[in-house]
Design an enzyme around this catalytic site. Structure first.
Site, PDB file in Angstrom:
ATOM      1  CB  THR A  85      -0.893  -0.005   1.246  1.00  0.00           C
ATOM      2  OG1 THR A  85      -1.670  -1.188   1.207  1.00  0.00           O
ATOM      3  CG2 THR A  85      -1.794   1.209   1.331  1.00  0.00           C
ATOM      4  CB  VAL A  86       1.697   3.863  -2.089  1.00  0.00           C
ATOM      5  CG1 VAL A  86       2.716   2.811  -2.481  1.00  0.00           C
ATOM      6  CG2 VAL A  86       0.622   4.021  -3.141  1.00  0.00           C
TER       7      VAL A  86
END
Lengths: 184, 160
Positions: free
Chosen positions: B1-2
């Site tokens: 995830t970013v």
């Protein structure tokens, strides 16, 4: 009022091993630098800065988003993304999305689209998923790709390793995925 | 995830998150990055002198169940923040200790993990709003970077 634009990004909470550490760091720095540059040249709204930064991160194969995402049990890429506007409280998101190069740009398009009710006076959706989300991307002129183009060689190697263990557990043990594989 | 949080030159805040989800996940499964109130949250007062923006990563099912991004927003918008100071460090400790230190189901499930990058507005000298960046996580590490148009050279770190 300060005229300074601030940006902070993250590459995920979990396990960042040494081999990929430098790649992750350079991606995060590039995201900050290019988002600020875009804000000074084009649209400096906070949403646009967030969208720009996350688009850069989505394009990097060492991060679990966009290109280089973890693969589903079927070996495909399905992405989630969301954006929220602090000024208006508006929100837009997409889920289980395939075939869109930058899911955050589609989430932002959903947010913009949901600001006004439709011609029947209905509240427009703030979340679109799967094929409906993909169709909306095409209607909004957001770049779509062949789904397999989102699959990176690195993600395939990870998938093959754990899928074979899942399919052929040694000594009948339950396969326990690494904690990091169990997080978004 | 970013994820990303931003404060623009009109003092407005925004937050975002994007994720490929879990390895070997069921097709059609969505995590916190698609769910309202779970993966990101941004709010600000009309005067723009108070506000927060956060982006979250971690064990999706736990984060969605807890609505983590939203409860952080609500905790930071408590009555004390009207003129009084909210102890943000204490809020983060409390929320993470309450929600992310025990498995929800005792079937040998992995510990629920989460991490957050949080940007808040604080009252600086002559009552002007100034930014403060926070990071909290129960995982082994979290990768973060930040920059501003005043100090454009990004600072980056893999916090452990």
């Amino acid at each position: 009022m300060s005229t300074t634009v601030y940006i902070a990004v993250h590459g995920g909470a979990g396990y960042h091993g040494v081999p990929s550490e430098q790649n992750v760091k350079s991606a995060l720095k590039r995201a900050c630098a290019q988002a600020l540059q875009h804000s000074s040249l084009h649209d400096s709204s906070a949403i646009s800065v967030v969208e720009q930064a996350i688009s850069i991160l989505e394009d990097d194969e060492y991060l679990n988003a966009g290109y280089g995402s973890n693969l589903t049990i079927d070996g495909t890429v399905e992405c989630d993304a969301a954006v929220m506007d602090g000024l208006s409280g508006d929100f837009g998101s997409v889920g289980a999305l395939s075939g869109v190069k930058n899911p955050i740009q589609l989430a932002s398009a959903v947010l913009r689209h949901s600001r006004e009710p439709d011609s029947l006076g209905r509240i427009r959706p703030m979340t679109l998923v799967a094929s409906g989300a993909h169709a909306f991307a095409s209607s909004q002129g957001i770049q779509t790709v062949i789904p397999n183009e989102m699959v990176s060689p690195r993600a395939i190697r990870e998938w093959q390793k754990w899928k074979s263990r899942l399919d052929h557990p040694t000594n009948g043990d339950q396969v326990s995925l690494p904690q990091d594989a169990m997080q978004d | 995830t970013v994820g990303a949080v931003a404060w623009d030159n009109e003092g407005n805040l925004a937050a975002g998150v994007s994720s490929g989800g879990l390895l070997l996940k069921y097709s059609g499964r969505i995590g916190e990055a698609a769910v309202y109130g779970a993966g990101c949250w941004a709010q600000q007062s009309l005067s723009k002198r108070d506000g927060m923006a956060c982006s979250i990563s971690g064990a999706g099912e736990h984060i969605v169940r807890s609505g983590l991004a939203r409860i952080l927003g609500e905790a930071l918008q408590s009555p004390e923040s009207d003129g009084g100071e909210v102890d943000i460090h204490q809020v983060l400790l409390q929320v993470f200790n309450q929600k992310f230190t025990e498995p929800l189901h005792q079937r040998g499930e992995l510990m629920p993990n989460a991490g957050v990058v949080l940007l808040t507005k604080e009252r600086g000298e002559d009552d002007e709003a100034v930014p403060r960046l926070w990071c909290a996580f129960t995982t082994e590490s979290m990768a973060v970077a930040y920059a501003s148009t005043r100090k454009p050279s990004p600072k980056v770190s893999i916090l452990r």
